[in-house]
Motif scaffolding. Sequence first.
Motif, PDB file in Angstrom:
ATOM      1  N   LYS A 168       0.668  -1.250  -0.076  1.00  0.00           N
ATOM      2  CA  LYS A 168       0.135   0.027  -0.056  1.00  0.00           C
ATOM      3  C   LYS A 168       0.846   1.188  -0.007  1.00  0.00           C
ATOM      4  CE  LYS A 168      -3.904  -2.548   2.416  1.00  0.00           C
ATOM      5  NZ  LYS A 168      -4.622  -2.617   3.668  1.00  0.00           N
ATOM      6  N   HIS A 169       2.152   1.125  -0.322  1.00  0.00           N
ATOM      7  CA  HIS A 169       2.853   2.219  -0.360  1.00  0.00           C
ATOM      8  C   HIS A 169       2.819   3.119  -1.618  1.00  0.00           C
ATOM      9  CE1 HIS A 169       5.657   1.209   2.980  1.00  0.00           C
ATOM     10  NE2 HIS A 169       5.822  -0.121   2.235  1.00  0.00           N
TER      11      HIS A 169
ATOM     12  N   ASP B  15      -4.289  -6.535  -8.313  1.00  0.00           N
ATOM     13  CA  ASP B  15      -2.934  -5.842  -7.473  1.00  0.00           C
ATOM     14  C   ASP B  15      -1.971  -5.154  -8.511  1.00  0.00           C
ATOM     15  OD1 ASP B  15      -4.356  -7.027  -5.312  1.00  0.00           O
ATOM     16  OD2 ASP B  15      -3.037  -8.822  -5.273  1.00  0.00           O
TER      17      ASP B  15
ATOM     18  N   ASP C 266      -0.110   6.784   1.171  1.00  0.00           N
ATOM     19  CA  ASP C 266      -0.126   5.364   1.533  1.00  0.00           C
ATOM     20  C   ASP C 266      -1.515   4.942   1.537  1.00  0.00           C
ATOM     21  OD1 ASP C 266       2.629   5.283   1.309  1.00  0.00           O
ATOM     22  OD2 ASP C 266       2.839   4.839   3.414  1.00  0.00           O
ATOM     23  N   ASN C 267      -1.964   3.630   1.573  1.00  0.00           N
ATOM     24  CA  ASN C 267      -3.422   3.250   1.697  1.00  0.00           C
ATOM     25  C   ASN C 267      -4.485   3.988   0.980  1.00  0.00           C
ATOM     26  OD1 ASN C 267      -2.489   1.397   3.734  1.00  0.00           O
ATOM     27  ND2 ASN C 267      -2.016   3.119   4.787  1.00  0.00           N
TER      28      ASN C 267
ATOM     29  N   LYS D 292      -7.234   4.728  -2.184  1.00  0.00           N
ATOM     30  CA  LYS D 292      -8.043   4.012  -2.976  1.00  0.00           C
ATOM     31  C   LYS D 292      -8.057   4.432  -4.494  1.00  0.00           C
ATOM     32  CE  LYS D 292     -11.480   3.384   0.987  1.00  0.00           C
ATOM     33  NZ  LYS D 292     -12.787   3.553   1.217  1.00  0.00           N
TER      34      LYS D 292
ATOM     35  N   PRO E 202      -9.200  -0.253  -2.057  1.00  0.00           N
ATOM     36  CA  PRO E 202      -8.117  -0.042  -1.892  1.00  0.00           C
ATOM     37  C   PRO E 202      -6.980  -0.613  -3.014  1.00  0.00           C
ATOM     38  CG  PRO E 202      -9.087  -0.899  -0.144  1.00  0.00           C
ATOM     39  CD  PRO E 202      -9.898  -1.263  -1.484  1.00  0.00           C
TER      40      PRO E 202
ATOM     41  N   LYS F  29      -3.685  -1.975  -4.005  1.00  0.00           N
ATOM     42  CA  LYS F  29      -2.476  -2.804  -2.988  1.00  0.00           C
ATOM     43  C   LYS F  29      -1.915  -3.545  -4.239  1.00  0.00           C
ATOM     44  CE  LYS F  29      -3.590  -7.282  -1.858  1.00  0.00           C
ATOM     45  NZ  LYS F  29      -4.310  -8.326  -1.187  1.00  0.00           N
TER      46      LYS F  29
END
Length: 621
Positions: free
Chosen positions: A479-480, A511, A554-555, A557, A580, A582
Amino acid sequence: MKISTFNKTVIALSLVGSSLVAGVNAQETNSENNQGASWRFLSLADWHWAEKHIMGERFKDYPASVDQNIDTLKLMKRDFGGDLIILPGDSNGGHWDTPKFIKKFNAKLTPKQSILQAGKLCYEGMIDTFERGGYPNLLMAVGDHEVGDNPWPVGSDVSKYQAEFRESFANAFNYTKDGSEFKFNEKIGSANSRPLGTKYQDTSYAHQHKNALFVTMDVFHQQDYQTSLGEQGTVTGTVVGPHLQWLESVLSEARKDSSIKHIFVQSHLPVIYPVRKVSSSGMLIDNGIDNPFWQLMRKYNVDIYFAGEVHANTVTKDPESDLLQVVTRGNFFTNFQTIDVSDDKIDMTLYRHYGEDTSDGNYREAGTLSVDKSESKTVIKATGELALLETKSKLLNFDFEQDFAEIDRPINGLSEKKSSYVIDGKRVNRTIANNGSFGSQYDALHHKVAIVASKNGNAGQFSQDSRMAVFAMGPLQGKHAVAYELSFKTDSKANQILINTATIWGNRARDFLNLYLDNGVATVAISDKKMLKADSNKLNDGKWHRIKVSMPHDNAKLSQLIIEIDGKIVSANQTGGDAPIKLNQSMRFTVGGKGYSSNALKTVPVKNFIGLIDDVSLWTL
């Protein structure tokens, strides 16, 4: 036969406070006679060559391979010396719990028996090899392969038998050959040398050698085999509770001891992101520098944190102290470091092997790092592959000004014996230089990307047969937050790939953070179904355009992604719902095609780019 974990605990408790350090050379004790003089140790992360000792004569070329290892070690001892070697994890392949391995090893064994017996053969064979090569003193940290290799699914055997993985490791490395005594039992001040009463008491320990304290940490934390702790399953990378409290007691006592001039901590997992990666799952310590583990090392002025896991070299300085993270590769003796230590200076040299047979001694200096503590302000200097990484700089940058034969700029991890030189069915042998701070390790291999004159110097001309991809992995991870941008020119109406970050392993069409040009419409996709389509003019008009895609933090969406076209932020229409972001950590950055992740994109209706591309960049935020 080795003693049980319970009996080891009883013996260890009875020896607390004793000055006995069984099996350790007398020169490694806390002697004033050792202070001040310069001495050397070596670092060899991710050696990955011990598996052969399990199968013995059943392993192809077993005697010759062992002899080659011994010859290499003898050469290293002769040419580079060293009192001891630290090994920050991963000596073998693991998977000793699996039916596939057991069938090959001994079909009559249970998973528990297989782990214990395979570990005994693997580690004792490895230790014997190093001893015969001239290095009897090994300080080794547990890696993910020592505890079965990630992931660790809930309820699985690899999760259930974590204690057995550790037992086979500790019996060989950290106990005397008769199993009666822990080798590194001398207290550090008033602190126990290891975290007694915890599941890490046999695999985490502190040991003083001359004027330096070595703290070896087992950072693979598990609550129980039925509880998931994150994406890796029941095991995650962190140090908590009594284990963390023990570490603080050791570091605190070390800083009171005038005979300890330097503190080195080693474990397997990197903490600071990003790091270079080659053919690795790329597991990291949870929460990066915010993890209490890192905070303690910062608080007590640890000098260097050594790690492995990623099979590549990266040195990073903590943003708030002089603590250095040194992440390196070992990989069959192809890479190692010498570290020279005096009271006020640490000098590290990275050596890289060129060729196939490490016993030929063809090692060349590939980087240096010095830490000078002689004045009030520590001075750090670094060169080559040990140069300090600027984490917020452009890590990748391809300007297409020149390309090279790969043999003239060799990339760590590439081998003629592997399929790494084949990208989506095309053989590659040339590279386009990476001008970003990740350096030549991230040069992009290419096939038929023509270098042509353009508006600002040169550009890359892509056709259906072109291929361009980085062999090293990442730097996208989890999630960086990341950002990338590029310029392009095309008149194709197809749904074309500009940037591809899908996994290289398996066929999961998710992903990732891909950029397509769907009949001229900029489209950012995080899976085969979830994407953003830019609300702007079509960009397949035969003119130059520039697109920038960035995660705000970070994190983030999908809906929060920022798309800029020709310097202006544009709105976007969402397809498939929000989610989100990822990012798969097993990706190889690809420009203009499917690259190494062609399997993952088989179900995605995208084609290779046709046109011109220039000035491709990627960085972390």
